[in-house]
Design a protein around this motif. Sequence first.
Motif, PDB file in Angstrom:
ATOM      1  N   SER A 181      28.215 -23.982  -9.099  1.00 28.41           N
ATOM      2  CA  SER A 181      28.593 -23.698  -7.710  1.00 28.41           C
ATOM      3  C   SER A 181      27.422 -23.365  -6.791  1.00 28.41           C
ATOM      4  O   SER A 181      27.605 -23.303  -5.575  1.00 28.41           O
ATOM      5  N   LYS A 182      26.238 -23.143  -7.343  1.00 27.50           N
ATOM      6  CA  LYS A 182      25.108 -22.724  -6.519  1.00 27.50           C
ATOM      7  C   LYS A 182      24.076 -23.842  -6.392  1.00 27.50           C
ATOM      8  O   LYS A 182      24.044 -24.784  -7.191  1.00 27.50           O
ATOM      9  N   THR A 183      23.215 -23.689  -5.404  1.00 30.52           N
ATOM     10  CA  THR A 183      22.102 -24.636  -5.256  1.00 30.52           C
ATOM     11  C   THR A 183      21.052 -24.319  -6.309  1.00 30.52           C
ATOM     12  O   THR A 183      21.022 -23.220  -6.888  1.00 30.52           O
ATOM     13  N   ILE A 184      20.144 -25.266  -6.510  1.00 31.32           N
ATOM     14  CA  ILE A 184      19.092 -25.053  -7.500  1.00 31.32           C
ATOM     15  C   ILE A 184      18.206 -23.873  -7.099  1.00 31.32           C
ATOM     16  O   ILE A 184      17.729 -23.127  -7.957  1.00 31.32           O
ATOM     17  N   GLU A 185      18.018 -23.676  -5.794  1.00 30.34           N
ATOM     18  CA  GLU A 185      17.199 -22.539  -5.339  1.00 30.34           C
ATOM     19  C   GLU A 185      17.875 -21.221  -5.695  1.00 30.34           C
ATOM     20  O   GLU A 185      17.207 -20.251  -6.087  1.00 30.34           O
ATOM     21  N   GLU A 186      19.199 -21.190  -5.590  1.00 32.90           N
ATOM     22  CA  GLU A 186      19.934 -19.961  -5.886  1.00 32.90           C
ATOM     23  C   GLU A 186      19.954 -19.675  -7.383  1.00 32.90           C
ATOM     24  O   GLU A 186      19.648 -18.558  -7.814  1.00 32.90           O
ATOM     25  N   TYR A 187      20.329 -20.671  -8.181  1.00 33.46           N
ATOM     26  CA  TYR A 187      20.452 -20.362  -9.612  1.00 33.46           C
ATOM     27  C   TYR A 187      19.105 -20.297 -10.321  1.00 33.46           C
ATOM     28  O   TYR A 187      19.017 -19.778 -11.436  1.00 33.46           O
ATOM     29  N   SER A 188      18.035 -20.765  -9.682  1.00 30.34           N
ATOM     30  CA  SER A 188      16.716 -20.665 -10.306  1.00 30.34           C
ATOM     31  C   SER A 188      16.213 -19.227 -10.365  1.00 30.34           C
ATOM     32  O   SER A 188      15.271 -18.920 -11.096  1.00 30.34           O
ATOM     33  N   LEU A 189      16.854 -18.339  -9.602  1.00 30.61           N
ATOM     34  CA  LEU A 189      16.458 -16.930  -9.627  1.00 30.61           C
ATOM     35  C   LEU A 189      16.994 -16.201 -10.853  1.00 30.61           C
ATOM     36  O   LEU A 189      16.563 -15.090 -11.152  1.00 30.61           O
ATOM     37  N   ASP A 190      17.950 -16.817 -11.556  1.00 32.68           N
ATOM     38  CA  ASP A 190      18.588 -16.187 -12.717  1.00 32.68           C
ATOM     39  C   ASP A 190      17.674 -16.312 -13.933  1.00 32.68           C
ATOM     40  O   ASP A 190      17.351 -17.421 -14.369  1.00 32.68           O
ATOM     41  N   GLU A 191      17.245 -15.189 -14.481  1.00 34.16           N
ATOM     42  CA  GLU A 191      16.344 -15.182 -15.639  1.00 34.16           C
ATOM     43  C   GLU A 191      17.068 -14.883 -16.946  1.00 34.16           C
ATOM     44  O   GLU A 191      16.436 -14.695 -17.979  1.00 34.16           O
ATOM     45  N   HIS A 192      18.403 -14.856 -16.924  1.00 33.50           N
ATOM     46  CA  HIS A 192      19.140 -14.541 -18.138  1.00 33.50           C
ATOM     47  C   HIS A 192      19.192 -15.738 -19.083  1.00 33.50           C
ATOM     48  O   HIS A 192      19.316 -16.880 -18.654  1.00 33.50           O
ATOM     49  N   ASP A 193      19.110 -15.475 -20.376  1.00 34.88           N
ATOM     50  CA  ASP A 193      19.331 -16.500 -21.403  1.00 34.88           C
ATOM     51  C   ASP A 193      20.761 -17.020 -21.248  1.00 34.88           C
ATOM     52  O   ASP A 193      21.719 -16.249 -21.269  1.00 34.88           O
ATOM     53  N   VAL A 194      20.905 -18.338 -21.084  1.00 32.50           N
ATOM     54  CA  VAL A 194      22.241 -18.886 -20.817  1.00 32.50           C
ATOM     55  C   VAL A 194      23.037 -19.144 -22.096  1.00 32.50           C
ATOM     56  O   VAL A 194      24.185 -19.579 -22.032  1.00 32.50           O
ATOM     57  N   GLU A 195      22.446 -18.909 -23.255  1.00 35.97           N
ATOM     58  CA  GLU A 195      23.148 -18.943 -24.542  1.00 35.97           C
ATOM     59  C   GLU A 195      23.786 -20.298 -24.851  1.00 35.97           C
ATOM     60  O   GLU A 195      24.909 -20.373 -25.353  1.00 35.97           O
ATOM     61  N   TYR A 196      23.064 -21.372 -24.566  1.00 36.26           N
ATOM     62  CA  TYR A 196      23.633 -22.708 -24.751  1.00 36.26           C
ATOM     63  C   TYR A 196      23.405 -23.292 -26.141  1.00 36.26           C
ATOM     64  O   TYR A 196      23.995 -24.319 -26.474  1.00 36.26           O
ATOM     65  N   ILE A 197      22.566 -22.695 -26.943  1.00 38.87           N
ATOM     66  CA  ILE A 197      22.192 -23.314 -28.220  1.00 38.87           C
ATOM     67  C   ILE A 197      23.409 -23.551 -29.109  1.00 38.87           C
ATOM     68  O   ILE A 197      23.517 -24.589 -29.775  1.00 38.87           O
ATOM     69  N   TRP A 198      24.342 -22.603 -29.110  1.00 35.17           N
ATOM     70  CA  TRP A 198      25.550 -22.743 -29.937  1.00 35.17           C
ATOM     71  C   TRP A 198      26.795 -22.999 -29.095  1.00 35.17           C
ATOM     72  O   TRP A 198      27.910 -22.715 -29.514  1.00 35.17           O
ATOM     73  N   PHE A 199      26.595 -23.559 -27.923  1.00 36.95           N
ATOM     74  CA  PHE A 199      27.700 -23.787 -27.000  1.00 36.95           C
ATOM     75  C   PHE A 199      27.940 -25.279 -26.814  1.00 36.95           C
ATOM     76  O   PHE A 199      26.994 -26.063 -26.667  1.00 36.95           O
ATOM     77  N   ASP A 200      29.232 -25.685 -26.853  1.00 42.19           N
ATOM     78  CA  ASP A 200      29.655 -26.971 -26.323  1.00 42.19           C
ATOM     79  C   ASP A 200      29.067 -28.157 -27.081  1.00 42.19           C
ATOM     80  O   ASP A 200      29.267 -28.318 -28.282  1.00 42.19           O
ATOM     81  N   PHE A 201      28.342 -28.985 -26.369  1.00 37.74           N
ATOM     82  CA  PHE A 201      27.798 -30.251 -26.836  1.00 37.74           C
ATOM     83  C   PHE A 201      26.696 -30.056 -27.886  1.00 37.74           C
ATOM     84  O   PHE A 201      26.525 -30.867 -28.805  1.00 37.74           O
TER      85      PHE A 201
END
Length: 584
Positions: free
Chosen positions: A143-163
């Motif tokens: 939902s956010k622009t790349i400029e907005e979500y680029s400020l997020d420094e949290h680990d997004v935990e994708y390694i064991w998620f989804d695809f």
Amino acid sequence: MKITDFSPPLSDRLLKEYNFFELYPFDGGGNFIHMEILGTVDDREIFEKIKNGALNDFGTLPEIASRRFEFWRTIEKSCWINRYYFIVPLAKRYWLTKDESIAVLVKDTMLNFIRGNKPPQGKEEIGNHIRRVYENRDSNYNSKTIEEYSLDEHDVEYIWFDFQPASRVIHFLYSMYFLKDSPSVSSAEWEEMENSIKDHALLIMTGEKHFNKLKISDNHQSVRSLALLFAAAFFNGADIASEFLSEGIRIASFHILNDYFNDGVLKEVSPSYHFFETWHMRDAYLLSRQYAFALPEEASAILKNAGLFSSAIAQPDSTSAVINDGYALKLEGFLASLPDDCRVSGEDSGHSYFPDAGLAVFRDAGTYLLFDFSCFTGQFSHYHGGKNSFTYWAGNKPFFIDSGCCNYDNPLFAKWFKTPAAHSSLLIDGCGDAALEGTYKWLYFPDLCHTPWTKEADDSQIISVSLKSPVPEWKDIEWERKIKVSGDRHVSISDRIIAAGSKKLTFNFVLHPDVSYDIRDGEVFLSNGETELTMSFCSWSEAVIDRLPCKAYIGGELKNTFRITVSLMAVGGENIFCTIIKVK
């Protein structure tokens, strides 16, 4: 050692004859990152580039830093490395050469991941992980622009998620298959890898059984179902295999029956994603025959129809056309991999109409025209604005193109490639037929009505599409575009615009980077190699012809090109603008 009894869906003959990613085409995001990092799908070239340090951003093999890019601003790069695409060409190189140093590198790389990345385990832990990632993704990345979500420094935990875990199951099993005769892998190491396949499959199965609903057009869920079928085949005969098989069949059957239109096109209406999900169906179908389990009886007919579209979309250079998110795929290997009873042969001439998807193709003796009036495919889908656009080849050379797409982490993805201006379409007062907020949230998109190809008395073929858009600048605008292809392969485009008052119309024609142009005396002269075209125009008032620089994704690279723009003022009532494209 279970791998000795495992047979993958595709034959050794196909695996030797074609590059792996011609048989197993990437999804869009995977392709764009892959081409940025490795620049090729040739198995041998991939091996050489990795050997020469192409993966250094991620560490030095066998030690890959799985979490280095686990942020929204680099999520596609993180997904690419953690799907382990790269491991298969390395393992295949061992299979073909029996160089034991390669076998050691492959198994050590896989074991490094297995030992350093433990999965969530148990229903509660798996469920909490899924909920946490979905909430983070939908409230930030989607939902956010790349400029907005680029400020997020949290680990997004994708390694064991989804695809990601599903892709690893498939790529690890193919790599293990290629390594099965290697004396460099010990029994204990085989056991570690086998246990990891089980852990991956248990995580996927738990997520699907308890936390994920069946969802039409979810190609990620489709690949998860295939991973369960791979795991069931690998553990064939073990108690756990029946659980993997039952859940895999349930999900795969849903997607086989629901993800394709009756005209054979994947409902995402992206050729790239069509090929991607069709190999899921192909492999499920082949595994069902190898391991004697049942899929819906409609599967073979749906697979054949999907193959017919795949063949129809082939351009004169045997690559696929691009629509919405996606890239051009070399189709020979993919078409050859379809099961014998579902295989189709490509046609050099004729016309096709896919009414559910909203696509039409004309092809004849080096001439190729694709008309894109495709339907809206949903919020957070792979949709692009700029409909009623077209792709055109003459003399086996590309002239007018869809600008394509790019790495989803690139700001140009939302700011250019998804916009109407990146397509050979129409702008009203500078605005196209669709509008986007952030990266994936569509605020407006058009409604389209269309007729099939009709044969005229002079043997020409004509097709018509009407478009209305809720974009404010398009209020009270109706646009009908007719495209006529004559027997001499000239193309006539008739644009009829009904407006309530004065509006600035800008017709867009995106050129292939290889096309040279000259604008003079109210005409446009184009050339690509030895093929030359002339564009002439007919309108109610004088038009201003210009050219603007833009970007296109061609052959795995972002390239500079131009778009021809033809601008004029519409008056209230009916306005008709004609473009005649003649081959010299």
